[in-house]
Motif scaffolding. Structure first.
Motif, mmCIF file in Angstrom:
data_model
loop_
_atom_site.group_PDB
_atom_site.id
_atom_site.type_symbol
_atom_site.label_atom_id
_atom_site.label_comp_id
_atom_site.label_asym_id
_atom_site.label_seq_id
_atom_site.Cartn_x
_atom_site.Cartn_y
_atom_site.Cartn_z
ATOM 1 N N LEU A 101 12.223 9.926 0.036
ATOM 2 C CA LEU A 101 10.927 10.607 0.062
ATOM 3 C C LEU A 101 10.308 10.680 -1.331
ATOM 4 O O LEU A 101 9.086 10.507 -1.491
ATOM 5 N N ALA A 102 11.141 10.948 -2.333
ATOM 6 C CA ALA A 102 10.629 11.010 -3.700
ATOM 7 C C ALA A 102 10.100 9.652 -4.135
ATOM 8 O O ALA A 102 9.049 9.565 -4.804
ATOM 9 N N CYS A 103 10.793 8.584 -3.772
ATOM 10 C CA CYS A 103 10.326 7.240 -4.129
ATOM 11 C C CYS A 103 9.001 6.921 -3.432
ATOM 12 O O CYS A 103 8.093 6.334 -4.045
ATOM 13 N N ALA A 104 8.900 7.323 -2.169
ATOM 14 C CA ALA A 104 7.648 7.094 -1.439
ATOM 15 C C ALA A 104 6.503 7.865 -2.088
ATOM 16 O O ALA A 104 5.378 7.337 -2.242
ATOM 17 N N LEU A 107 5.380 6.064 -5.201
ATOM 18 C CA LEU A 107 4.548 4.874 -4.935
ATOM 19 C C LEU A 107 3.133 5.267 -4.532
ATOM 20 O O LEU A 107 2.155 4.587 -4.909
ATOM 21 N N VAL A 108 2.988 6.359 -3.786
ATOM 22 C CA VAL A 108 1.646 6.820 -3.399
ATOM 23 C C VAL A 108 0.862 7.249 -4.636
ATOM 24 O O VAL A 108 -0.314 6.872 -4.811
ATOM 25 N N VAL A 109 1.500 8.025 -5.522
ATOM 26 C CA VAL A 109 0.819 8.467 -6.745
ATOM 27 C C VAL A 109 0.443 7.261 -7.599
ATOM 28 O O VAL A 109 -0.656 7.205 -8.183
ATOM 29 N N LEU A 131 2.258 -4.076 -8.456
ATOM 30 C CA LEU A 131 3.396 -3.927 -7.553
ATOM 31 C C LEU A 131 4.676 -4.446 -8.189
ATOM 32 O O LEU A 131 5.749 -3.872 -8.020
ATOM 33 N N GLY A 132 4.573 -5.543 -8.929
ATOM 34 C CA GLY A 132 5.744 -6.107 -9.587
ATOM 35 C C GLY A 132 6.294 -5.206 -10.670
ATOM 36 O O GLY A 132 7.461 -5.330 -11.053
ATOM 37 N N LEU A 133 5.486 -4.274 -11.171
ATOM 38 C CA LEU A 133 5.936 -3.364 -12.221
ATOM 39 C C LEU A 133 6.456 -2.049 -11.650
ATOM 40 O O LEU A 133 7.576 -1.624 -11.945
ATOM 41 N N VAL A 134 5.644 -1.394 -10.810
ATOM 42 C CA VAL A 134 5.991 -0.033 -10.395
ATOM 43 C C VAL A 134 6.999 0.006 -9.250
ATOM 44 O O VAL A 134 7.827 0.922 -9.177
ATOM 45 N N VAL A 135 6.951 -0.959 -8.334
ATOM 46 C CA VAL A 135 7.863 -0.915 -7.186
ATOM 47 C C VAL A 135 9.324 -1.081 -7.619
ATOM 48 O O VAL A 135 10.189 -0.291 -7.228
ATOM 49 N N PRO A 136 9.650 -2.117 -8.418
ATOM 50 C CA PRO A 136 11.060 -2.219 -8.837
ATOM 51 C C PRO A 136 11.549 -0.996 -9.605
ATOM 52 O O PRO A 136 12.714 -0.610 -9.481
ATOM 53 N N GLY A 138 10.763 2.188 -9.225
ATOM 54 C CA GLY A 138 11.115 3.270 -8.314
ATOM 55 C C GLY A 138 12.262 2.934 -7.399
ATOM 56 O O GLY A 138 13.183 3.735 -7.207
ATOM 57 N N VAL A 139 12.223 1.734 -6.797
ATOM 58 C CA VAL A 139 13.253 1.363 -5.831
ATOM 59 C C VAL A 139 14.619 1.229 -6.509
ATOM 60 O O VAL A 139 15.641 1.690 -5.980
ATOM 61 N N LEU A 140 14.649 0.606 -7.675
ATOM 62 C CA LEU A 140 15.929 0.436 -8.365
ATOM 63 C C LEU A 140 16.520 1.784 -8.772
ATOM 64 O O LEU A 140 17.715 2.034 -8.565
ATOM 65 N N ALA A 141 15.694 2.654 -9.347
ATOM 66 C CA ALA A 141 16.202 3.962 -9.771
ATOM 67 C C ALA A 141 16.701 4.768 -8.579
ATOM 68 O O ALA A 141 17.757 5.411 -8.635
ATOM 69 N N THR A 142 15.959 4.732 -7.485
ATOM 70 C CA THR A 142 16.374 5.457 -6.282
ATOM 71 C C THR A 142 17.658 4.874 -5.707
ATOM 72 O O THR A 142 18.575 5.605 -5.307
ATOM 73 N N GLY A 143 17.730 3.547 -5.642
ATOM 74 C CA GLY A 143 18.929 2.909 -5.099
ATOM 75 C C GLY A 143 20.172 3.230 -5.905
ATOM 76 O O GLY A 143 21.243 3.511 -5.345
#
Length: 370
Positions: A101-104, A107-109, A131-136, A138-143
């Motif tokens: 939820l925090a990652c989602a 991404l919205v912000v 997308l190539g900058l912000v998505v990895p 968040g997803v990597l840190a969350t994972g």
């Protein structure tokens, strides 16, 4: 200092310091940007933001504080460093669902911030770059945080299982001690009652006849009380633990398994109470089992001695040069069981390596005899 090093507080301090060090690389750019910050103010703001990581595991809402500050930094300063640490902290110290939820939310912000006209080009000039900058990030840190959370849970379960096994071993040893108490003490109480009845019959008509009757009745009541405490509460049962006379047989059995066992027993030790002899037997039995598992083929020396006030048993064997090819199957609770039995009788217990030899030493208070 040594005690503090490696503790959670030290790790959090190092994490906050590392985060600030990474964010400080952006201070020159922040001071030039249109955000009303000069170099000093940017340093203070980033330091305060990094400091929120210090509370990430101290209170239930701890991980959410750096997360909220990181979102503010994201929209105000377009700073992506703190959010990585914050997402990791939420996923690790709260739960997998909280991390997702925090990652989602992150991404919205980011999407809203990108849609605003002041989103800096170096943070993503096109949608694909954005997308190539912000998505990895968040997803990597969350994972990584979720993986660490799962590892923490597994380790906690392993610790709990080990503690449960130790408690079970201690409880089983207490039950064994209680069973021996019932068997040995119960036998003596029965003999006392029978002897008192015999003496009472011999003293018919004598003034002390009633005293023998009361003694017999007291012994019977004590035996009933012993049954109530031991038998009805689930302890006891089974044959009593053997004593010192059974040690040669135990040594022969271990010899058949590959460990030559030499037993030296002080003759006077055979006059000790059955409970103490049973405790010595259990210590030796567990030690020989451990030697067969961890030091196959090594000679074992068993010494049972008696001093003015102590009954001492020492079991030692050389440690093998190499570990067994196959790891022995062991619950790791035998030593705890031995220690519990010895401590329950007011004795002392020590086990460990000494000069290439594994040695177990137990001392019990000496009894007056059978």
């Amino acid at each position: 200092m040594e005690r503090w090093r490696g503790t959670p507080h030290a790790v959090d301090l190092a994490t906050a310091g590392g985060c600030f060090a990474l964010m400080s690389l952006d201070i020159p750019g922040l001071a030039r940007a249109d955000n009303s910050l000069n170099g000093t103010m940017a340093t203070i703001v980033l330091a305060l933001g990094a400091a929120t990581l210090l509370v990430r595991r101290r209170v239930p809402w701890g991980p959410w504080l750096p997360y909220a500050v990181a979102l503010v930094f994201l929209g105000w300063l377009h700073e992506l460093t703190l959010i990585q640490f914050a997402l990791y902290s939420v996923a690790r110290y709260r739960s997998r669902t909280a991390g997702v939820l925090a990652c989602a939310g992150y991404l919205v912000v980011c999407g809203v911030s990108y849609a605003l006209p002041d989103w800096p080009a170096h943070r993503g000039e096109t949608v694909s770059q954005f997308l190539g900058l912000v998505v990895p990030v968040g997803v990597l840190a969350t994972g990584v945080g979720i993986a660490a959370n799962r590892r923490d849970l597994v380790q906690a379960l392993e610790r709990q299982r080990t503690e449960t096994a130790l408690l079970q071993a201690v409880q089983e040893e207490r039950s064994s001690v209680a069973g021996d108490v019932h068997d040995f003490v119960g036998r003596e109480l029965t003999m006392l009652a029978v002897r008192a009845e015999v003496l009472s019959r011999r003293a018919r008509g004598e003034p002390w006849e009633r005293d023998f009757d009361e003694l017999s009745e007291t012994a019977r009541r004590a035996h009933l009380l012993l049954n109530e405490i031991v038998v009805r509460r689930g302890s006891g049962g089974g044959a009593p633990t053997p004593g010192l006379a059974a040690l040669p047989r135990l040594a022969r059995e271990s010899g058949g398994a590959g460990n030559e066992v030499r037993v030296h027993v002080d003759a006077a030790a055979h006059d000790q109470s059955p409970l103490r002899q049973a405790a010595v037997y259990r210590v030796v039995q567990e030690c020989l089992t451990n030697a067969a598992k961890h030091a196959p083929g090594q000679p074992v020396e068993v010494t049972v001695g008696l001093t003015a006030d102590r009954l001492r048993v020492t079991v030692s064997n050389p440690l093998p040069d190499t570990a067994p090819a196959l790891a022995p199957v062991s619950a790791g609770t035998g030593t705890a069981g031995m220690a519990e039995r010895v401590h329950a009788m007011g004795g002392t217990f020590r086990a460990g390596e000494r000069d290439g030899t594994y040695e177990v030493e137990a001392e019990l208070p000496r009894s007056g005899g059978r």
